[in-house]
Design a protein around this motif. Structure first.
Motif, short mmCIF file in Angstrom:
data_model
loop_
_atom_site.label_atom_id
_atom_site.label_comp_id
_atom_site.label_asym_id
_atom_site.label_seq_id
_atom_site.Cartn_x
_atom_site.Cartn_y
_atom_site.Cartn_z
N LYS A 76 0.82 -1.21 0.00
CA LYS A 76 0.00 0.00 0.00
C LYS A 76 0.86 1.26 0.00
O LYS A 76 1.95 1.30 0.54
CB LYS A 76 -0.94 0.00 1.21
CG LYS A 76 -2.11 -0.96 1.09
CD LYS A 76 -3.08 -0.78 2.24
CE LYS A 76 -4.39 -1.50 1.98
NZ LYS A 76 -4.23 -2.91 1.66
N GLU A 77 0.28 2.29 -0.62
CA GLU A 77 0.88 3.63 -0.61
C GLU A 77 -0.22 4.63 -0.28
O GLU A 77 -1.27 4.63 -0.91
CB GLU A 77 1.48 3.95 -1.97
CG GLU A 77 2.01 5.37 -2.07
CD GLU A 77 2.47 5.71 -3.48
OE1 GLU A 77 3.65 5.45 -3.76
OE2 GLU A 77 1.65 6.22 -4.27
N LEU A 78 0.02 5.45 0.72
CA LEU A 78 -0.96 6.45 1.13
C LEU A 78 -0.28 7.81 1.11
O LEU A 78 0.75 8.00 1.74
CB LEU A 78 -1.50 6.11 2.53
CG LEU A 78 -2.68 6.93 3.03
CD1 LEU A 78 -3.53 6.10 3.98
CD2 LEU A 78 -2.22 8.19 3.75
N ILE A 79 -0.87 8.74 0.37
CA ILE A 79 -0.27 10.07 0.20
C ILE A 79 -0.96 11.04 1.16
O ILE A 79 -2.17 11.23 1.11
CB ILE A 79 -0.41 10.56 -1.25
CG1 ILE A 79 0.27 9.57 -2.20
CG2 ILE A 79 0.20 11.95 -1.41
CD1 ILE A 79 0.07 9.88 -3.66
N ARG A 80 -0.18 11.64 2.05
CA ARG A 80 -0.72 12.57 3.03
C ARG A 80 -0.75 13.98 2.45
O ARG A 80 0.19 14.76 2.59
CB ARG A 80 0.08 12.52 4.33
CG ARG A 80 -0.06 11.18 5.05
CD ARG A 80 -0.50 11.33 6.48
NE ARG A 80 -1.70 12.14 6.65
CZ ARG A 80 -2.28 12.34 7.84
NH1 ARG A 80 -1.78 11.78 8.92
NH2 ARG A 80 -3.36 13.09 7.94
N TYR A 81 -1.85 14.29 1.76
CA TYR A 81 -2.05 15.62 1.20
C TYR A 81 -2.38 16.61 2.31
O TYR A 81 -3.14 16.28 3.24
CB TYR A 81 -3.20 15.61 0.20
CG TYR A 81 -2.95 14.75 -1.02
CD1 TYR A 81 -2.09 15.18 -2.02
CD2 TYR A 81 -3.59 13.52 -1.16
CE1 TYR A 81 -1.87 14.39 -3.15
CE2 TYR A 81 -3.38 12.73 -2.28
CZ TYR A 81 -2.51 13.17 -3.27
OH TYR A 81 -2.29 12.39 -4.38
N PRO A 82 -1.87 17.83 2.25
CA PRO A 82 -2.24 18.82 3.27
C PRO A 82 -3.68 19.30 3.13
O PRO A 82 -4.31 19.66 4.13
CB PRO A 82 -1.24 19.95 3.04
CG PRO A 82 -0.76 19.79 1.63
CD PRO A 82 -0.83 18.32 1.35
N GLU A 83 -4.19 19.30 1.90
CA GLU A 83 -5.57 19.76 1.70
C GLU A 83 -6.55 18.73 2.28
O GLU A 83 -6.49 17.55 1.95
CB GLU A 83 -5.85 19.94 0.21
CG GLU A 83 -4.92 20.93 -0.48
CD GLU A 83 -3.64 20.30 -0.98
OE1 GLU A 83 -2.81 21.02 -1.57
OE2 GLU A 83 -3.44 19.08 -0.76
N ARG A 84 -7.45 19.18 3.13
CA ARG A 84 -8.29 18.25 3.88
C ARG A 84 -9.24 17.46 3.00
O ARG A 84 -9.43 16.25 3.21
CB ARG A 84 -9.06 19.02 4.97
CG ARG A 84 -8.14 19.59 6.02
CD ARG A 84 -8.88 20.32 7.12
NE ARG A 84 -7.95 20.78 8.13
CZ ARG A 84 -8.29 21.39 9.26
NH1 ARG A 84 -9.58 21.62 9.50
NH2 ARG A 84 -7.38 21.76 10.13
N GLU A 85 -9.85 18.10 2.02
CA GLU A 85 -10.77 17.39 1.13
C GLU A 85 -10.03 16.33 0.32
O GLU A 85 -10.51 15.20 0.14
CB GLU A 85 -11.47 18.39 0.21
CG GLU A 85 -12.54 17.75 -0.66
CD GLU A 85 -13.28 18.78 -1.49
OE1 GLU A 85 -13.95 18.36 -2.46
OE2 GLU A 85 -13.23 19.99 -1.18
#
Length: 499
Positions: free
Chosen positions: A96-105
């Motif tokens: 798995k790869e999960l990208i932690r975007y700063p934008e909440r939506e």
């Protein structure tokens, strides 16, 4: 008699420098004494083999309006060098790869992609954002915490807003209860993700974390994340430059060995701060060092409440860190921060994940000549096992280095061992030698010790007028924004004579 300083700061970490700069702004003469060759403490940089390395892998957040770093910039009229980053980090485990975007939506869509879309998950994250925002708001507005006396209670009530009451109520709840309420407590991969994110920010896992600090920790990648060109050391250097322009001084390679009470010559109630080079006098002493390092410095005539800090001895983490210089390839990293879950924990108290920070291509000092500089960190739960450089010490280190390199090669398509051109590693013993911290303990006190906010250690925990603490082992705790906030608040309270 020697010059009398308005305040002496023992230790040149970011919390102490935030205090020194903020206090100097009010016209006070402040001296910072740092044992190392650079300021910054655990959040610093160093040069080796012609390259600049970070002391450890870390992120720098807190730039939104009202948050600690932005507030310090505004108060002092300075500008820290920085490059905004997006995404904040990439989390890798198994397939798995999960990208932690700063934008909440955008982050909500990403979490739904990886763990499945549900109203429970959506409202869970909305609830965490509400708590995190509320905690930062209260922390920025309220200087007098933890509460020490009746006056502090009055000051708290005077500044409370209706929403604050909900935040305070939430601070008494464990995080695991909220997982259960939302029906999100059972899935192994989901809990593994939460646990390793919380280890970065709370130094404990989901079963032990308090709700409020867990919310702030899980939401910190949704704050503005930045890269500091020239290394994280530039944050401290910027504050030192400000301090020296405002009649203050920062003495490097000057280790404090004793703090005494002294008033015999001047008739004033002063502290005598003794280093290996000289003796200084001050009205106030701020110890910007871990609580475990304070007691050996205090002379017997200082009646400090040492029992208040002696209870924090069990379950305190250190770190194992590495620096790697890599020839760049045609594959471009997706992020400048990675958290990688290990296929098996590191031996003898090692962590279950590693955190990796990369140099930025716009940073011509660190990313010159087509190279990538990696800073790698992982937890060590039993730093006592690294206490001596015995015959097995180098073998112990090499096992950890080999395991970490193999995991990097397995997880990151652009990482190839044959492209490594420089490498070093640091054990808890290295951290103890470098920073002076007992047993190389870094990262502060696990938040599992603080089941509610009133259990945090306050700057005046020693109950000695004029002798205070700041840094990652007193409120508000670990992380760059937190120590900056704590140092800034202490300076304001002292200036107002409200401590």
């Amino acid at each position: 008699m020697e010059e009398i300083w308005d305040a002496i700061v023992v230790g040149g970490g970011l919390g102490g420098l935030a205090f020194a700069s903020r206090y100097a702004k009010e016209g006070n003469r402040v001296l910072v004494l740092e044992k190392g060759i650079h300021p910054g403490g655990c959040a610093s940089s160093f040069d080796r083999a012609g390259f600049r390395f970070e002391s450890g892998a870390t992120t720098v957040v807190g730039w939104e309006e009202g948050l600690p770093l932005a507030q310090l910039e505004r108060d002092l009229g300075i500008q820290f060098p920085r490059i905004p980053l997006s995404p904040s980090m990439v989390v890798l485990w198994k397939d798995k790869e999960l990208i932690r975007y700063p934008e909440r939506e955008k982050w909500q869509k990403e979490i739904a992609r990886v763990f499945g879309k549900s109203k429970r998950m959506e409202w869970f994250w909305r609830f965490l954002f509400f708590l995190s925002d509320g905690l930062w708001s209260i922390s920025g507005r309220y200087l007098h915490f933890p509460i020490a006396n009746g006056k502090d209670i009055f000051r708290l009530l005077r500044t409370l807003r209706p929403k604050d009451i909900l935040i305070f109520c939430a601070s008494f709840l464990p995080f695991r209860w909220v997982l259960k309420i939302f029906g999100l407590e059972g899935k192994e991969e989901w809990i593994s993700f939460l646990d390793e994110q919380l280890m970065i920010t709370n130094q404990c896992k989901s079963k032990e974390a308090p709700l409020l600090t867990a919310a702030a920790g899980l939401c910190y990648p949704n704050l503005i994340n930045t890269y500091i060109p020239g290394g994280i050391l530039r944050l401290s250097e910027t504050l030192v430059e400000y301090l020296e322009k405002n009649r203050g001084e920062c003495h490097l390679k000057e280790e404090v060995i004793r703090i005494r009470k002294d008033g015999s010559e001047s008739g004033q109630d002063l502290f005598q701060v003794v280093t290996k080079k000289s003796t200084y006098y001050s009205k106030v002493v701020v110890c910007n060092i871990p609580i475990w390092n304070v007691e050996p410095l205090l002379s017997e005539e200082i009646p400090a409440r040492l029992h208040a800090i002696r209870r924090f001895e069990e379950g305190i983490y250190s770190a194992f860190t590495m620096g790697v210089v890599l020839r760049t390839s045609s594959l471009v990293p997706k992020s400048y921060h990675y958290q990688i879950h290990l296929s098996a924990p590191l031996p003898e108290g090692g962590g279950d994940s590693i955190f990796v920070s990369l140099s930025h291509p716009e940073d011509k000092l660190r990313s010159r000549d087509g190279v990538l500089v990696l800073s790698i960190s992982t937890h060590v739960s039993d730093p006592e096992t690294w206490r001596e450089r015995g015959k097995d010490y180098q073998n112990h280190k090499q096992i950890w280095v080999d395991t970490i390199l193999s995991q990097l090669a397995e997880s990151l398509p652009w990482f190839r061992k044959e492209e490594i051109i420089a490498l070093h590693s640091a054990s808890p013993l290295s951290w103890q030698t470098w920073t002076g911290r007992k047993l190389g303990r870094v990262g502060g006190i696990p938040f599992s010790y603080f089941s509610n906010p009133f259990r945090f250690l306050s700057p005046n925990v020693l109950s000695v007028k004029g002798l205070y603490l700041c840094g990652d082992t007193v409120y508000p705790g670990q992380g760059i924004p937190a120590v900056v906030l704590g140092g800034s608040h202490l300076a304001q309270r002292l200036q107002k004579k409200e401590i």
